[in-house]
Design a protein around this motif. Structure first.
Motif, PDB file in Angstrom:
ATOM      1  N   VAL A 149       0.846  -1.206   0.000  1.00 20.03           N
ATOM      2  CA  VAL A 149       0.000   0.000   0.000  1.00 20.03           C
ATOM      3  C   VAL A 149       0.876   1.250   0.000  1.00 20.03           C
ATOM      4  N   GLU A 150       1.904   1.245   0.830  1.00 17.24           N
ATOM      5  CA  GLU A 150       2.768   2.429   0.936  1.00 17.24           C
ATOM      6  C   GLU A 150       3.415   2.762  -0.416  1.00 17.24           C
ATOM      7  N   THR A 151       3.883   1.733  -1.101  1.00 15.47           N
ATOM      8  CA  THR A 151       4.523   1.968  -2.408  1.00 15.47           C
ATOM      9  C   THR A 151       3.506   2.548  -3.403  1.00 15.47           C
ATOM     10  N   LEU A 152       2.284   2.039  -3.322  1.00 14.39           N
ATOM     11  CA  LEU A 152       1.258   2.497  -4.273  1.00 14.39           C
ATOM     12  C   LEU A 152       0.745   3.893  -3.916  1.00 14.39           C
ATOM     13  N   ILE A 153       0.770   4.223  -2.631  1.00 17.01           N
ATOM     14  CA  ILE A 153       0.393   5.596  -2.247  1.00 17.01           C
ATOM     15  C   ILE A 153       1.378   6.563  -2.901  1.00 17.01           C
ATOM     16  N   GLN A 154       2.650   6.195  -2.856  1.00 14.43           N
ATOM     17  CA  GLN A 154       3.669   7.073  -3.456  1.00 14.43           C
ATOM     18  C   GLN A 154       3.465   7.229  -4.964  1.00 14.43           C
ATOM     19  N   ALA A 155       2.836   6.201  -5.565  1.00 15.22           N
ATOM     20  CA  ALA A 155       2.558   6.300  -7.010  1.00 15.22           C
ATOM     21  C   ALA A 155       1.258   7.065  -7.274  1.00 15.22           C
ATOM     22  N   GLY A 156       0.558   7.450  -6.215  1.00 13.98           N
ATOM     23  CA  GLY A 156      -0.641   8.269  -6.396  1.00 13.98           C
ATOM     24  C   GLY A 156      -1.966   7.530  -6.228  1.00 13.98           C
ATOM     25  N   VAL A 157      -1.924   6.285  -5.756  1.00 12.56           N
ATOM     26  CA  VAL A 157      -3.187   5.551  -5.577  1.00 12.56           C
ATOM     27  C   VAL A 157      -3.814   5.948  -4.240  1.00 12.56           C
ATOM     28  N   SER A 158      -5.126   6.193  -4.256  1.00  9.31           N
ATOM     29  CA  SER A 158      -5.778   6.496  -2.979  1.00  9.31           C
ATOM     30  C   SER A 158      -6.945   5.548  -2.696  1.00  9.31           C
ATOM     31  N   THR A 159      -7.320   4.714  -3.660  1.00 11.43           N
ATOM     32  CA  THR A 159      -8.414   3.761  -3.430  1.00 11.43           C
ATOM     33  C   THR A 159      -7.908   2.325  -3.569  1.00 11.43           C
ATOM     34  N   PHE A 160      -8.092   1.573  -2.503  1.00 12.28           N
ATOM     35  CA  PHE A 160      -7.693   0.164  -2.497  1.00 12.28           C
ATOM     36  C   PHE A 160      -8.915  -0.681  -2.158  1.00 12.28           C
ATOM     37  N   ILE A 161      -9.216  -1.625  -3.012  1.00 14.69           N
ATOM     38  CA  ILE A 161     -10.257  -2.605  -2.703  1.00 14.69           C
ATOM     39  C   ILE A 161      -9.502  -3.849  -2.258  1.00 14.69           C
ATOM     40  N   ILE A 162      -9.756  -4.273  -1.030  1.00 12.14           N
ATOM     41  CA  ILE A 162      -8.915  -5.353  -0.505  1.00 12.14           C
ATOM     42  C   ILE A 162      -9.758  -6.603  -0.244  1.00 12.14           C
ATOM     43  N   HIS A 163      -9.475  -7.634  -1.024  1.00 10.71           N
ATOM     44  CA  HIS A 163     -10.082  -8.947  -0.787  1.00 10.71           C
ATOM     45  C   HIS A 163      -9.312  -9.523   0.401  1.00 10.71           C
ATOM     46  N   ALA A 164     -10.031  -9.649   1.521  1.00 13.46           N
ATOM     47  CA  ALA A 164      -9.362  -9.826   2.816  1.00 13.46           C
ATOM     48  C   ALA A 164      -8.898 -11.253   3.074  1.00 13.46           C
ATOM     49  N   ARG A 165      -8.304 -11.865   2.086  1.00 11.00           N
ATOM     50  CA  ARG A 165      -7.646 -13.162   2.317  1.00 11.00           C
ATOM     51  C   ARG A 165      -6.429 -13.263   1.396  1.00 11.00           C
ATOM     52  N   LYS A 166      -5.489 -14.090   1.835  1.00 13.64           N
ATOM     53  CA  LYS A 166      -4.307 -14.325   1.012  1.00 13.64           C
ATOM     54  C   LYS A 166      -4.685 -15.052  -0.269  1.00 13.64           C
ATOM     55  N   ALA A 167      -3.847 -14.970  -1.275  1.00  9.39           N
ATOM     56  CA  ALA A 167      -3.960 -15.859  -2.431  1.00  9.39           C
ATOM     57  C   ALA A 167      -2.798 -16.843  -2.351  1.00  9.39           C
ATOM     58  N   MET A 168      -3.096 -18.115  -2.444  1.00  8.98           N
ATOM     59  CA  MET A 168      -2.040 -19.136  -2.448  1.00  8.98           C
ATOM     60  C   MET A 168      -1.825 -19.521  -3.915  1.00  8.98           C
ATOM     61  N   LEU A 169      -0.692 -19.128  -4.449  1.00 11.62           N
ATOM     62  CA  LEU A 169      -0.510 -19.226  -5.899  1.00 11.62           C
ATOM     63  C   LEU A 169      -0.124 -20.625  -6.361  1.00 11.62           C
ATOM     64  N   ASP A 170       0.301 -21.434  -5.425  1.00 11.84           N
ATOM     65  CA  ASP A 170       0.693 -22.788  -5.789  1.00 11.84           C
ATOM     66  C   ASP A 170      -0.167 -23.746  -4.974  1.00 11.84           C
ATOM     67  N   GLY A 171      -0.937 -24.585  -5.639  1.00 10.33           N
ATOM     68  CA  GLY A 171      -1.660 -25.605  -4.877  1.00 10.33           C
ATOM     69  C   GLY A 171      -3.155 -25.353  -4.757  1.00 10.33           C
TER      70      GLY A 171
END
Ligand code: FMN
Length: 331
Positions: A149-171
């Protein structure tokens, strides 16, 4: 730009016909396209991918990709077609998406996402937002999410939609990735607490607008700016009939299920003239009578008849009559 209530982007679901239908239940909800890969827009059938009806506003175009220039070109087209927002998909866990280096795997490379956002922002005036997870794989969300989030704030993002669970990319496949990793709403609240000026939208496992409103309310520790629901809206679209009153203070009288179904007849007629098979439209209307007498009949009539009579809008009026009949019998 209000995100108080959003209907989630869903591939093979939230196409323009589905959004047209969902708009009947709520004038103010923010709607999202399905995820569209940036290059598909640049090199593909733009009208097919991007055209929409003006009643769909406010409507966001969700893009997938990790090449800043390709994303920016697609975003420019999105803006030209009239979308209100460009949303970047940083949440999809599918293998295909990973192979293209987009979706949730990009949470591990926030600087690349930042470059994508900056390039898009250079080219369009509409807001650029992010839809992400709380983390991926073995990463600790308490560290990964704030850094992202911090990195994206610096890029100018102010709206984050957060799917409140991890994604497990393998398995885990995409469906399992919407069910197995546990939900953690508190970490989303932590982000809002740390950056109160951000627009933070909670997504994942919310069952209806009432429980969503409760979950984002200050009584839970900190007030979030909005809620996004996906599957529960598809299963029971009429559940969002109170959204305008509940989230937007708009208490006008709302249409009945029958009224909405009847209004869709003329839409089907217009679409058939343009060569759109009716089942593309009716497949996302199957939940309209969810919880009502006749729900099963409605669902089975439409799912059997519409694919067989793809250019016959009368299927819809017949289905309505069947439900009316069964409800009148019971009355
Ligand atoms: C059929 C289906 C397709 C989906 N497609 C997308 C998509 O294209 N882009 C995206 O960001 N999320 C997609 N998702 C995830 C949803 O947007 C949402 O984050 C997830 O379902 C959790 O919300 P829910 O519990 O309210 O359904 C999809 C979900 C489903 C069920």
């Amino acid at each position: 730009m209000s995100h108080k209530f959003c209907v989630a982007p869903m591939i093979d679901v939230t196409n323009r016909h589905c959004r047209f239908f969902f708009r009947k239940f709520s004038k103010h909800s923010r709607l999202y396209t399905e995820m569209i890969v940036a290059d598909a827009i640049t090199y593909g059938d733009k009208d097919f991918l991007l055209d929409f009806d003006s009643i769909e506003h406010p409507v966001a175009l969700q893009l997938a990709g990790s090449d800043p220039t390709a994303l920016a070109s697609a975003a420019v087209l999105g803006e030209e077609y009239g979308y209100d927002e460009i949303n970047l998909n940083i949440g999809c866990p599918s293998k295909r998406v990973q192979a293209g280096n987009f979706g949730a795997c990009l949470m591990a490379d926030p600087h690349l996402v930042a470059r994508c956002v900056e390039k898009i922002q250079e080219k369009v005036k509409i807001p650029v937002t992010i839809k992400c997870r709380i983390g991926i794989d073995e990463y600790n969300p308490d560290e990964m999410l704030p850094e992202f989030v911090e990195t994206l704030i610096q890029a100018g993002v102010s709206t984050f939609i957060i799917h409140a669970r991890k994604a497990m990319l393998d398995g885990l496949d995409p469906k399992q990735n919407r069910e197995i990793p546990p939900l953690d709403y508190d970490i989303v609240r932590m982000i809002k607490r740390r950056w109160p000026y951000l627009n933070i939208i909670l997504n994942g496992g919310l069952l209806n607008p009432y429980s969503a409103k409760n979950e984002i309310s200050a009584s839970k520790g900190v007030e979030l700016d909005g809620a996004m629901i996906g599957r529960a809206v598809l299963e029971n679209p009429y559940s969002i009939i109170d959204v305008d009153k509940l989230f937007y203070d708009d208490g006008r009288a709302m249409p009945s299920r029958f009224k909405i179904a009847e209004e869709m007849i003329s839409y089907l007629e217009i679409c058939v003239q343009k060569g759109v098979p009716i089942n593309i439209i009716t497949q996302n209307m199957l939940g309209l009578f969810h919880g009502c007498r006749g729900a099963k009949l409605w669902r089975s009539y439409l799912s059997h008849q519409a694919p067989r009579r793809r250019d016959d809008p009368k299927v819809l009026s017949e289905a309505i009559n069947q439900v009316l009949e069964i409800q009148n019998e019971a009355a």
